[in-house]
Design an enzyme around this catalytic site. Structure first.
Site, mmCIF file in Angstrom:
data_model
loop_
_atom_site.group_PDB
_atom_site.id
_atom_site.type_symbol
_atom_site.label_atom_id
_atom_site.label_comp_id
_atom_site.label_asym_id
_atom_site.label_seq_id
_atom_site.Cartn_x
_atom_site.Cartn_y
_atom_site.Cartn_z
ATOM 1 N N CYS A 242 -10.047 9.987 -2.301
ATOM 2 C CA CYS A 242 -8.972 9.739 -1.392
ATOM 3 C C CYS A 242 -7.554 10.601 -1.755
ATOM 4 O O CYS A 242 -6.533 10.320 -2.034
ATOM 5 C CB CYS A 242 -8.653 8.200 -1.433
ATOM 6 S SG CYS A 242 -9.798 6.979 -1.284
ATOM 7 N N PRO A 245 -2.650 13.495 0.360
ATOM 8 C CA PRO A 245 -2.255 15.167 0.589
ATOM 9 C C PRO A 245 -2.242 15.877 -0.714
ATOM 10 O O PRO A 245 -2.010 17.071 -0.753
ATOM 11 C CB PRO A 245 -0.848 15.010 1.058
ATOM 12 C CG PRO A 245 -0.365 13.690 0.461
ATOM 13 C CD PRO A 245 -1.347 12.763 0.216
ATOM 14 N N LYS A 248 -2.078 14.483 -7.099
ATOM 15 C CA LYS A 248 -2.815 14.445 -7.918
ATOM 16 C C LYS A 248 -3.998 15.490 -8.234
ATOM 17 O O LYS A 248 -4.276 15.812 -9.279
ATOM 18 C CB LYS A 248 -3.438 13.066 -7.771
ATOM 19 C CG LYS A 248 -2.494 11.879 -7.727
ATOM 20 C CD LYS A 248 -3.173 10.550 -7.496
ATOM 21 C CE LYS A 248 -1.925 9.580 -6.872
ATOM 22 N NZ LYS A 248 -1.407 9.865 -5.603
ATOM 23 N N ASP A 289 -16.577 10.269 3.803
ATOM 24 C CA ASP A 289 -16.290 8.893 3.898
ATOM 25 C C ASP A 289 -17.001 8.368 2.604
ATOM 26 O O ASP A 289 -18.110 8.544 2.408
ATOM 27 C CB ASP A 289 -16.996 8.114 5.196
ATOM 28 C CG ASP A 289 -16.581 6.949 5.306
ATOM 29 O OD1 ASP A 289 -16.208 6.105 3.830
ATOM 30 O OD2 ASP A 289 -16.677 6.109 5.929
ATOM 31 N N CYS A 358 -0.464 2.820 -4.096
ATOM 32 C CA CYS A 358 0.912 2.813 -3.946
ATOM 33 C C CYS A 358 1.417 1.494 -3.178
ATOM 34 O O CYS A 358 1.963 1.719 -2.275
ATOM 35 C CB CYS A 358 1.366 4.092 -3.256
ATOM 36 S SG CYS A 358 0.607 4.473 -1.773
#
Length: 423
Positions: A242, A245, A248, A289, A358
């Site tokens: 994941c 954007p 990380k 996915d 988050c």
């Protein structure tokens, strides 16, 4: 049949307000992210009007409970939450009471958005509120369900801190490609709270800042940098799941890892590709996915920044507090559990798994991890080493940032992060 005359152009300022009204509808009725809805809502507008529409909608969402309290206090019969007249009043009042727009201009630019009886209602309620000398509170009021959840989880002090954080523009955090934080802090006129980090207290046009063009840094909240900091430096393979954007991913690549970044969103991966090119960092990008994808071989480290309610980023994205529908956290927690179980099988023996969200919801952090550890005795929490992070770990060994964390230094987003070692 005679040709119809072309429609008259709307008065100046009205198209931006109409786009802002569409944005409120997208967030509050459909549950769409504000940023994602902007393209459709503001289609055809010039950049200045697009920015105005976004600013109007964002500030209305930030002040929504307080705006609604003013509206309800000036109406005999409560307007439905999804009534167009209510949203138009929200836009008029937020302009006049929060954004410094003269009252006559605030009402004149929204009245064309309604017709007939609602138009008279909007004009009358707005006039009544303004004649009463109404003001918005200095600290925005959180949505009631949000305040109740956070008070139960983190205490009333955290709710008060969240209101303070909501009221002030957040600082701008930059993660550095190299670790020369003191030199970049001096050059940018900021300060460093951790290695590889610079914080600017004032808003800035990011592309015009020194170092942007040469890819010396990227924008990333300090809390968002914690997961990759727990992965640390390395020379082996790491899966960033994941990933987009991509802050990380950039951290991991800069730390020496051979990175495979996986995300389901083509547009977000395109943004990550642009940032890799700007920073001259390298990573393999995979659109997939995670529920059906698997790597070809285990990795020395896996970072899963799982999809979540995103309630921890409310300072910059006030829409998140209005998009958490009943049951949404439970649904997201179920998805997180599925992805965490799959990611755990992709870690090589003695390797590291970092799980992060988050979110300020315990169901997406602490509770999630407790269930995982009960089901996977082959994993153990590995707490941060002294000085490894700019924030303290919880007694259990994981890291939790809440409203009030680093408040004296400008605060940070709400995050849950845990480093796990596979036995």
């Amino acid at each position: 049949m005679a040709d119809r005359p072309p429609p008259r152009p709307e008065p100046p300022g009205v198209p931006a307000r109409r786009a802002a009204l569409r944005l409120l509808d997208a967030v509050l009725r459909r549950g769409d992210p504000l940023e994602g809805a902007l393209g459709g809502a503001a289609r055809g507008l010039e950049e200045r009007d697009r920015g105005l529409a976004h600013a109007l909608a964002a500030e209305a969402l930030r002040r929504l409970p307080d705006l609604d309290a003013l509206i309800d206090g000036a109406t005999r019969q409560r307007l439905p939450d999804d009534a167009k007249a209510r949203s138009v009043l929200r836009l008029a009042l937020v302009q006049a009471l929060a954004l410094g727009t003269p009252p006559h201009a605030a009402i004149a630019t929204v009245l064309p958005l309604v017709d007939g009886g609602p138009r008279k209602l909007v004009h009358g309620v707005f006039g009544a509120v303004m004649r009463a000398g109404a003001r918005l509170p200095d600290l925005p009021t959180l949505p009631g369900d949000t305040a109740a959840r956070w008070a139960a989880a983190w205490g009333e002090e955290a709710v008060a801190a969240a209101r303070h954080a909501f009221a002030a523009p957040p600082p701008l955090d930059l993660s550095l490609r190299d670790d020369d934080a003191l030199a970049w802090a001096e050059r940018l006129g900021g300060r460093s709270l951790a290695p590889g980090h610079v914080r600017l207290d004032a808003a800035a046009a990011v592309p015009s800042l020194p170092g942007y063009a040469e890819g010396a840094w990227w924008v990333q909240d300090l809390a968002a940098s914690l997961p990759a900091r727990l992965v640390g430096r390395g020379v082996g393979s790491v899966l960033d799941l994941c990933a987009a954007p991509g802050g990380k991913t950039l951290q991991l690549a800069a730390a020496g890892w051979r990175v495979t970044a996986v995300d389901a969103s083509e547009s977000r991966l395109a943004r990550l590709s642009d940032n890799l090119a700007r920073t001259t960092l390298v990573a393999e990008l995979v659109r997939a996915d995670l529920r059906v994808w698997s790597p070809s071989a285990p990795a020395e480290a896996v970072l899963l920044d799982a999809p979540c309610s995103a309630s921890g980023i409310f300072r910059r994205h006030p829409d998140v507090l209005h998009r958490i529908r009943p049951g949404a956290v439970a649904e997201l927690a179920a998805l997180q559990a599925e992805l965490l179980a799959r990611a755990a099988d992709w870690v090589a023996p003695a390797g590291v798994l970092v799980y992060a969200t988050c979110s300020l919801e315990p169901a997406e952090g602490e509770e999630q991890l407790r269930r995982f550890l009960a089901a996977r005795p082959d994993y153990v929490i590995e707490p941060p080493r002294p000085g490894e992070l700019p924030v303290a770990a919880a007694p259990e060994g994981w890291v939790r940032t809440v409203p009030g964390t680093l408040a004296a230094d400008g605060g940070c987003d709400g995050f849950f992060v845990a480093r796990l070692r596979r036995r």
